[in-house]
Write a protein that holds these residues in place. Structure first.
Motif, PDB file in Angstrom:
ATOM      1  N   ALA A  47      11.617  29.361 -28.272  1.00  0.00           N
ATOM      2  CA  ALA A  47      12.560  29.034 -27.202  1.00  0.00           C
ATOM      3  C   ALA A  47      13.662  28.094 -27.702  1.00  0.00           C
ATOM      4  N   GLU A  48      14.870  28.333 -27.215  1.00  0.00           N
ATOM      5  CA  GLU A  48      15.965  27.380 -27.414  1.00  0.00           C
ATOM      6  C   GLU A  48      15.749  26.224 -26.446  1.00  0.00           C
ATOM      7  N   VAL A  49      15.710  25.003 -26.960  1.00  0.00           N
ATOM      8  CA  VAL A  49      15.387  23.844 -26.129  1.00  0.00           C
ATOM      9  C   VAL A  49      16.660  23.092 -25.764  1.00  0.00           C
ATOM     10  N   ARG A  50      16.843  22.847 -24.460  1.00  0.00           N
ATOM     11  CA  ARG A  50      17.930  22.004 -23.970  1.00  0.00           C
ATOM     12  C   ARG A  50      17.299  20.794 -23.296  1.00  0.00           C
ATOM     13  N   ARG A  51      17.550  19.612 -23.850  1.00  0.00           N
ATOM     14  CA  ARG A  51      16.937  18.391 -23.339  1.00  0.00           C
ATOM     15  C   ARG A  51      17.938  17.606 -22.491  1.00  0.00           C
ATOM     16  N   PHE A  52      17.447  17.060 -21.380  1.00  0.00           N
ATOM     17  CA  PHE A  52      18.275  16.264 -20.482  1.00  0.00           C
ATOM     18  C   PHE A  52      17.575  14.931 -20.215  1.00  0.00           C
ATOM     19  N   PRO A  53      17.642  14.009 -21.176  1.00  0.00           N
ATOM     20  CA  PRO A  53      17.017  12.701 -20.985  1.00  0.00           C
ATOM     21  C   PRO A  53      17.610  12.005 -19.758  1.00  0.00           C
ATOM     22  N   SER A  54      16.778  11.380 -18.982  1.00  0.00           N
ATOM     23  CA  SER A  54      17.127  10.668 -17.731  1.00  0.00           C
ATOM     24  C   SER A  54      17.599  11.618 -16.640  1.00  0.00           C
ATOM     25  N   GLY A  55      17.407  12.914 -16.835  1.00  0.00           N
ATOM     26  CA  GLY A  55      17.845  13.886 -15.842  1.00  0.00           C
ATOM     27  C   GLY A  55      16.727  14.380 -14.946  1.00  0.00           C
ATOM     28  N   THR A  56      17.141  15.162 -13.936  1.00  0.00           N
ATOM     29  CA  THR A  56      16.210  15.824 -13.023  1.00  0.00           C
ATOM     30  C   THR A  56      16.559  17.304 -12.968  1.00  0.00           C
ATOM     31  N   ILE A  57      15.545  18.136 -13.100  1.00  0.00           N
ATOM     32  CA  ILE A  57      15.710  19.578 -12.936  1.00  0.00           C
ATOM     33  C   ILE A  57      15.176  19.969 -11.565  1.00  0.00           C
ATOM     34  N   LEU A  58      15.976  20.678 -10.803  1.00  0.00           N
ATOM     35  CA  LEU A  58      15.559  21.128  -9.478  1.00  0.00           C
ATOM     36  C   LEU A  58      16.173  22.499  -9.190  1.00  0.00           C
ATOM     37  N   PRO A  59      15.723  23.162  -8.137  1.00  0.00           N
ATOM     38  CA  PRO A  59      16.313  24.467  -7.820  1.00  0.00           C
ATOM     39  C   PRO A  59      17.794  24.321  -7.464  1.00  0.00           C
ATOM     40  N   GLY A  60      18.559  25.382  -7.709  1.00  0.00           N
ATOM     41  CA  GLY A  60      19.937  25.402  -7.251  1.00  0.00           C
ATOM     42  C   GLY A  60      20.004  25.236  -5.740  1.00  0.00           C
ATOM     43  N   LEU A  61      21.090  24.642  -5.264  1.00  0.00           N
ATOM     44  CA  LEU A  61      21.231  24.342  -3.842  1.00  0.00           C
ATOM     45  C   LEU A  61      21.673  25.570  -3.050  1.00  0.00           C
ATOM     46  N   VAL A  62      21.357  25.544  -1.756  1.00  0.00           N
ATOM     47  CA  VAL A  62      21.762  26.598  -0.826  1.00  0.00           C
ATOM     48  C   VAL A  62      22.678  25.975   0.228  1.00  0.00           C
ATOM     49  N   ASP A  63      23.890  26.494   0.340  1.00  0.00           N
ATOM     50  CA  ASP A  63      24.798  26.081   1.415  1.00  0.00           C
ATOM     51  C   ASP A  63      24.729  27.148   2.491  1.00  0.00           C
ATOM     52  N   LEU A 364      10.579  33.909 -10.125  1.00  0.00           N
ATOM     53  CA  LEU A 364      11.758  33.746  -9.285  1.00  0.00           C
ATOM     54  C   LEU A 364      13.003  33.670 -10.167  1.00  0.00           C
ATOM     55  N   ALA A 365      14.157  33.890  -9.554  1.00  0.00           N
ATOM     56  CA  ALA A 365      15.415  33.807 -10.283  1.00  0.00           C
ATOM     57  C   ALA A 365      15.593  32.412 -10.868  1.00  0.00           C
ATOM     58  N   ALA A 366      16.111  32.361 -12.085  1.00  0.00           N
ATOM     59  CA  ALA A 366      16.358  31.074 -12.737  1.00  0.00           C
ATOM     60  C   ALA A 366      17.668  30.499 -12.220  1.00  0.00           C
ATOM     61  N   ASP A 367      17.638  30.066 -10.945  1.00  0.00           N
ATOM     62  CA  ASP A 367      18.750  29.360 -10.303  1.00  0.00           C
ATOM     63  C   ASP A 367      18.408  27.876 -10.372  1.00  0.00           C
ATOM     64  N   ILE A 368      19.062  27.164 -11.300  1.00  0.00           N
ATOM     65  CA  ILE A 368      18.598  25.828 -11.675  1.00  0.00           C
ATOM     66  C   ILE A 368      19.762  24.854 -11.693  1.00  0.00           C
ATOM     67  N   LEU A 369      19.508  23.652 -11.187  1.00  0.00           N
ATOM     68  CA  LEU A 369      20.468  22.561 -11.217  1.00  0.00           C
ATOM     69  C   LEU A 369      19.848  21.391 -11.987  1.00  0.00           C
ATOM     70  N   VAL A 370      20.626  20.815 -12.889  1.00  0.00           N
ATOM     71  CA  VAL A 370      20.198  19.615 -13.619  1.00  0.00           C
ATOM     72  C   VAL A 370      21.188  18.504 -13.303  1.00  0.00           C
ATOM     73  N   VAL A 371      20.676  17.363 -12.859  1.00  0.00           N
ATOM     74  CA  VAL A 371      21.540  16.236 -12.515  1.00  0.00           C
ATOM     75  C   VAL A 371      21.079  14.982 -13.245  1.00  0.00           C
ATOM     76  N   GLU A 372      21.989  14.039 -13.386  1.00  0.00           N
ATOM     77  CA  GLU A 372      21.682  12.735 -13.968  1.00  0.00           C
ATOM     78  C   GLU A 372      21.080  11.850 -12.894  1.00  0.00           C
ATOM     79  N   GLY A 373      19.904  11.274 -13.186  1.00  0.00           N
ATOM     80  CA  GLY A 373      19.257  10.404 -12.220  1.00  0.00           C
ATOM     81  C   GLY A 373      18.247  11.148 -11.374  1.00  0.00           C
ATOM     82  N   ASP A 374      17.786  10.479 -10.322  1.00  0.00           N
ATOM     83  CA  ASP A 374      16.728  11.012  -9.469  1.00  0.00           C
ATOM     84  C   ASP A 374      17.243  11.119  -8.030  1.00  0.00           C
ATOM     85  N   PRO A 375      17.496  12.313  -7.512  1.00  0.00           N
ATOM     86  CA  PRO A 375      18.015  12.443  -6.146  1.00  0.00           C
ATOM     87  C   PRO A 375      17.034  12.011  -5.073  1.00  0.00           C
TER      88      PRO A 375
END
Length: 395
Positions: A47-63, A364-375
């Motif tokens: 696997a290609e690894v993408r690291r996000f130190p201090s980040g949060t991975i969560l599902p993509g948002l729905v409007d 499930l579909a890989a609909d993913i959001l990564v943000v800095e910090g903890d929402p």
């Protein structure tokens, strides 16, 4: 295709209450292959690894409530005028730009509750193979009465043609039926008042039956208390706005109706944008809470499913600012983890998408959001977007 492994300080796979410290999400062929602790997932050596130190991975948002054909200017009448002046090709270009902006902000599903001439369906179908835009749900032109709210979209129908109007929309490939059950604010000068019903209970029943016969859910835009009661009794699937107004500046929250909504799983999409802060400042916190935003926590406590919506396209409501709407829920007293659930797993459940998106789960579909910090500690972290993935593709 090489697998991709995303890792971060925390993963919030959904639904509310679930969290993985030092976790990751493995993506394969556009879908989620695995979710778990980073150490376990790193065993996938290819696997290609993408690291996000201090980040949060969560599902993509729905409007849950947008109007991509509208340009979010400062004045609603000017917005309508510009919409009428532009031809379809120019509108489609603008709509593409707005949808792409939403996606860059981490919104991977947009539910458009009213457009014109099938433009959102055209945009959706053109993007079906490339998936360069968020997942789009469309209702086409909302059903309304001649001269009624949102009639400028071209969806006005004669009362004797309700079934055929539903059939026409189904044949045009809509994902749901949008019904203007009461007056509202889209057509501010010439429509019935928000507390006035536009359709009778029997007419709403006819629309719901026709839609359900062809497998389509119905969302009812209902500000007035009577329109809400009639829509719930008729069996709609979602209520938009749910203002519970009975007259000018009068609100009557109907406890019996809300209990029925909770029992039947009828969701509510209450729209907010950055405008809510201005309203609170102008009216004062207590009055704004009583008339508008207190219902967010009231519905939460009653167990009614909720789907946040930005009302993007209407005055001052941008397609890339769902977070402002979410902050209104927190201000009204809804816990942050519940707000996050509303915008992801909860919205997917309410809109019939739970088997496709809304949580980070295998297949499930890989609909993913990564943000800095903890929402969970600060919803503003959702504005600090580090990466967005739609169907396994970086955006």
């Amino acid at each position: 295709m090489t697998d991709t492994l995303l890792t971060a300080d925390r993963v919030l796979p959904g639904p509310a209450g679930q969290a993985i410290v030092d976790g990751g999400v493995l993506v394969r062929d556009g879908a989620i292959a695995a979710v778990g602790p980073t150490d376990e997932l790193l065993q996938h050596a290819d696997a290609e690894v993408r690291r996000f130190p201090s980040g949060t991975i969560l599902p993509g948002l729905v409007d849950g409530h947008v109007h991509l054909v509208l340009d979010a200017g400062a004045d609603q009448q000017d917005i309508i005028r510009r919409f009428r002046e532009r031809d379809d090709e120019l509108l489609l270009e603008d709509m593409h730009t707005r949808a792409a902006a939403a996606q860059r902000a981490g919104i991977t599903t947009l539910r458009d509750v009213g457009d014109s001439r099938g433009l959102v369906a055209r945009l959706r179908d053109a993007d079906a193979t490339t998936r360069r835009l968020p997942r789009l749900l469309t209702a086409g032109a909302p059903l309304t009465i001649p001269g009624g709210d949102a009639s400028f979209f071209g969806g006005a129908v004669d009362r004797g043609d309700l079934r055929s109007a539903v059939t026409e929309r189904a044949e045009a490939g809509v994902d749901f039926i949008s019904l203007m059950a009461s007056g509202g604010h889209l057509s501010p000068d010439d429509a019935p008042a928000p507390y006035e019903s536009q359709f009778s209970h029997e007419e709403i029943e006819t629309i719901v039956a026709a839609a359900h016969d062809v497998g389509l859910p119905v969302t009812a835009h209902a500000h007035g208390t009577q329109a809400i009661v009639d829509s719930v009794s008729a069996g709609v699937d979602v209520i938009e706005h749910a203002t519970f107004t009975t007259g000018p500046h009068e609100v009557n929250y109907d406890e019996k109706c809300v209990r029925e909504m909770a029992e039947r799983g009828i969701a509510v999409c209450i729209t907010a944008s950055l405008n809510w802060r201005r309203i609170v400042a102008q009216m004062g916190a207590d009055r704004a809470h009583a008339l508008f935003y207190g219902k967010l926590s009231w519905l939460y406590e009653a167990g009614v499913p909720q789907v946040p919506g930005s009302r993007a396209g209407t005055a001052n409501s941008q397609s890339n600012d769902l977070v402002s709407a979410l902050e209104a829920y927190e201000w009204a007293g809804v816990p942050r983890e519940i707000v996050l659930d509303y915008a992801t797993a909860g919205a997917a459940r309410a809109l019939g998408l739970a088997a496709t998106t809304g949580t980070l789960a295998p297949d499930l579909a890989a609909d993913i959001l990564v943000v800095e910090g903890d929402p969970r500690e600060d919803l503003g972290a959702l504005r600090r977007v580090q990466a967005v993935m739609q169907d396994g593709q970086w955006r």
